[in-house]
Enzyme design. Sequence first.
Site, PDB file in Angstrom:
ATOM      1  N   HIS B  67       0.826  -1.199   0.000  1.00 54.14           N
ATOM      2  CA  HIS B  67       0.000   0.000   0.000  1.00 54.14           C
ATOM      3  C   HIS B  67       0.874   1.268   0.000  1.00 54.14           C
ATOM      4  O   HIS B  67       0.585   2.246  -0.691  1.00 54.14           O
ATOM      5  CB  HIS B  67      -0.910  -0.035   1.236  1.00 54.14           C
ATOM      6  CG  HIS B  67      -1.651   1.230   1.486  1.00 54.14           C
ATOM      7  ND1 HIS B  67      -1.247   2.135   2.445  1.00 54.14           N
ATOM      8  CD2 HIS B  67      -2.757   1.757   0.899  1.00 54.14           C
ATOM      9  CE1 HIS B  67      -2.097   3.159   2.447  1.00 54.14           C
ATOM     10  NE2 HIS B  67      -3.012   2.959   1.522  1.00 54.14           N
ATOM     11  N   GLU B  70       2.154   1.827  -3.415  1.00 52.53           N
ATOM     12  CA  GLU B  70       1.079   2.396  -4.246  1.00 52.53           C
ATOM     13  C   GLU B  70       1.051   3.923  -4.106  1.00 52.53           C
ATOM     14  O   GLU B  70       1.005   4.644  -5.095  1.00 52.53           O
ATOM     15  CB  GLU B  70      -0.261   1.780  -3.824  1.00 52.53           C
ATOM     16  CG  GLU B  70      -1.487   2.396  -4.457  1.00 52.53           C
ATOM     17  CD  GLU B  70      -2.557   2.736  -3.436  1.00 52.53           C
ATOM     18  OE1 GLU B  70      -2.866   3.938  -3.282  1.00 52.53           O
ATOM     19  OE2 GLU B  70      -3.084   1.812  -2.766  1.00 52.53           O
ATOM     20  N   HIS B  71       1.101   4.407  -2.860  1.00 53.91           N
ATOM     21  CA  HIS B  71       1.109   5.854  -2.644  1.00 53.91           C
ATOM     22  C   HIS B  71       2.315   6.502  -3.325  1.00 53.91           C
ATOM     23  O   HIS B  71       2.193   7.528  -3.986  1.00 53.91           O
ATOM     24  CB  HIS B  71       1.206   6.154  -1.142  1.00 53.91           C
ATOM     25  CG  HIS B  71      -0.116   6.273  -0.459  1.00 53.91           C
ATOM     26  ND1 HIS B  71      -0.496   7.412   0.183  1.00 53.91           N
ATOM     27  CD2 HIS B  71      -1.138   5.393  -0.314  1.00 53.91           C
ATOM     28  CE1 HIS B  71      -1.705   7.238   0.721  1.00 53.91           C
ATOM     29  NE2 HIS B  71      -2.113   6.014   0.423  1.00 53.91           N
ATOM     30  N   GLU B 142      -4.177   8.149   7.390  1.00 52.92           N
ATOM     31  CA  GLU B 142      -5.096   7.197   6.757  1.00 52.92           C
ATOM     32  C   GLU B 142      -5.366   6.039   7.731  1.00 52.92           C
ATOM     33  O   GLU B 142      -6.505   5.604   7.901  1.00 52.92           O
ATOM     34  CB  GLU B 142      -4.490   6.683   5.442  1.00 52.92           C
ATOM     35  CG  GLU B 142      -5.450   5.804   4.647  1.00 52.92           C
ATOM     36  CD  GLU B 142      -4.865   5.337   3.303  1.00 52.92           C
ATOM     37  OE1 GLU B 142      -3.689   5.632   3.024  1.00 52.92           O
ATOM     38  OE2 GLU B 142      -5.600   4.667   2.553  1.00 52.92           O
TER      39      GLU B 142
END
Lengths: 425, 428
Positions: B67, B70-71, B142
């Site tokens: 993840h 991905e960012h 997040e």
Amino acid sequence: MAIASDIVKARPGYNLHIVKTEKYKTNTLVFKMKAPLTTETVTYRSLLPYVLQSTTKTHQTSTELRSYLDDLYGASLYVDVAKKGEYQVISFTMEIANEKFLSDPTPLLSKGFELLMAVVFQPKTEGGAFAANTVLKEKRSLKQRIQSIYDDKMRFSTQRLVEEMCQGEPYALEPMGNEGDLDEITPELLYTYYQKALFEDEIDFYIIGDVNGAEVEELADTYISLKERQPKKITPVQKKVEKEKEVTEQQDLKQGKLNIGYRTNILYGDPDYYALQLFNGIFGGFSHSKLFINVREKASLAYYASSRIESHKGLLMVMSGIENKNYGQALEIIRQQMKEMKQGNFTEEELSQTKAVVKNQILETIDVARGLIEILYHNVISRNSVPLDEWLERTERTTKEEIVKVGEKIECDTIYFLTGTEVQE
Amino acid sequence: MEKIPFGQLQEELFHEKMENGLQVYILPKKGFNKSFATFTTKYGSVDNHFKPLTKEGFVKVPDGIAHFLEHKLFEKEDGDVFQQFSKQGASANAFTSFTRTAYLFSSTFDFEKNLTTLIDFVQEPYFSEKTVEKEKGIIGQEINMYDDNADWRLYFGCIENMYQNHPVKIDIAGTVESIAGINKDMLYECYETFYHPSNMLLFIVGPVDPDQTMELIRNNQNSKEYKELPAIERRFETEQAAVAKKSQILKMNVQTPKVMVGIKATDVHLSGPEMLKAELAANILLEVLFGKSSDLYEDLYSEGFIDQSFSYDFTQEQGFGFALIGGDSARPDELTENLKQILLKAKSGAGITEESVSRTIKKKIGTFLRALNSPEYIANQFTRYAFNDMDLFEVVPILEQITHNDVKQAAVGLIDEERITVCQVLPK
């Protein structure tokens, strides 16, 4: 580019809107009932569609009704209650497969049509009232839905901002209604209200799909019989901000929610609405906007920091989730970005970029049947008639000066912070 | 380029495998304004133990790194790719799941430019220590946001209950502590291993010309150099059949309690048509038992055990799978007990009638048609299916084959007392 528009047929007591398109594998039917938001009726209107969608005169139990929907190739039936400016809008939606994509050629549209109309017009009744056990069940369920707003902190903080900011205005009401009102609502009172709503509400019925216009009109004339009416028109309360308000509340939370409400003094249909949309886009509407870049990317303070406008009330609202201790810094950055906007500190490139994404957003929205209905329905709420191509064209023509002029009208009203710990100034 | 027609659905799918191994699919959609593309790697949060392309042995990487990657892929030396997309009128996004990372955009004009931007940004990583550090603050927020989200906690709490060792139990974003240890070299290591074109799939849906689009992709890929990739080696510890924990209660700042009952699946190494059939049968089973047209649903609703938030779902991938059933409930313990009883009785066929199965199949067919209105659904689901050697467009033919007996068998295979668990979120 496919710009859709609806053919509107005035019928006694309602307008029939038909959009013919071959884009979809389904046909979509949406029946909308609109009335002003009021303290007295808000909970009635919120409960009503849920009672109606659970049974009909011919489908006496939910199980029967839902089984019938399954048999119609999983036709979906759902209801929704929304706040549009200072109106409360009830929607009954049905989406049903177009049989041309099935190996079974049974005509589905007329059956779906008949059922949706039975839900709205042919409820199951007991002695001049809704069935008592249905009302009981749906009251319980609504109570739980109202309570669950508190459990979703993003939603809760947005609602609290609106309550604080619009105290005494209809817009402060939560469209789901009030828990406290539920006790007094009986099957009789709800039924009386239902009849009144059918008599007075402004009603619009949308049908989108690969349909035959004449057939749809005939179906509508067969199943809908309403009386002529003069729907109530309201202009949303517009208030001058006298003094900026700051509200802080504390809950057991990891992340603080900083939400800010501004008055834009501009409504959908106003000549400067297009400039307002672009103002919001450059300020906080997208991932290239000032809020995203400065609060998230540069300062690493938030995962989300954005803004949106309420077109029919004249509000602009900022939403962000931050570490409790960063309240001061985040607020400072957001205020600074608003100042930059008002001073016109944005480039031609930011402007053209925002025009491109606003235009893209509109065109994407109308690719979805329900999205298209929502866009078309703006015209019903605002009593304006802005064709989509005009909307796109006026967006394109908007100048930097017009956006700066919009900035002069925007006033900060309320800063709301839901914090997990005590705020240190 | 091969062309695959679907007569009844009135759709045509175009496919080509590029020389470097990238699978490309194009589904033209007339009448739509929007084009939508997803560029997906078969790499998600569960792939945390593997043999890197550049090393001899296996490594274990920090939780949340897929993840995190991905960012970071959105950031380039000269700025942010979001900016590039919005200059071209597109809106871009990405998501990481247990088994996939997908990058996507939608646009109504400048499609070819946007497609090139998508392919190039995913294939040209740029990670620096400074930007990696900066991202930790953003992802930290997040993670905090999800920590406050009762539905998310309930969902992960239930998965945690089920699994002893499998990394599916780890939150996709990791924790503030686990991401603290991520650095740029680790990101490159994961990238090199999992972002090879032969581990990826590009799906395009919208009003596009398939020949021209395929040509563009072919030229783009031929201009880049890729060495052939040996098969990726992932490692998973063995996982017991029974759930790790029978129950868990999370106390949170909520008003309404929440319940989720989970069933850990056993047949988790299927693929292809077999997997598709098993998945559809399990979904039909849940719908028959808990759908709004079932008697059981009506009972639970009338008793006030459930409200409209009640839902159910069956998920399976290579190596794990589960059914989840639940929602908000004012009476969490009674709901838990009822759901368990319904499931255990269904194992011997209770509640699964021939009539309800055939009705549910009809419903599933209509629901599938409705889903085909959505470019996002088609692209995301097609990719997930393809990574498991299944074909999205086989859904209707297989649904039409499923029998009453298949669904009863699905109940026998899926349901077992030792594989049922419950998670509840209760007000503090």
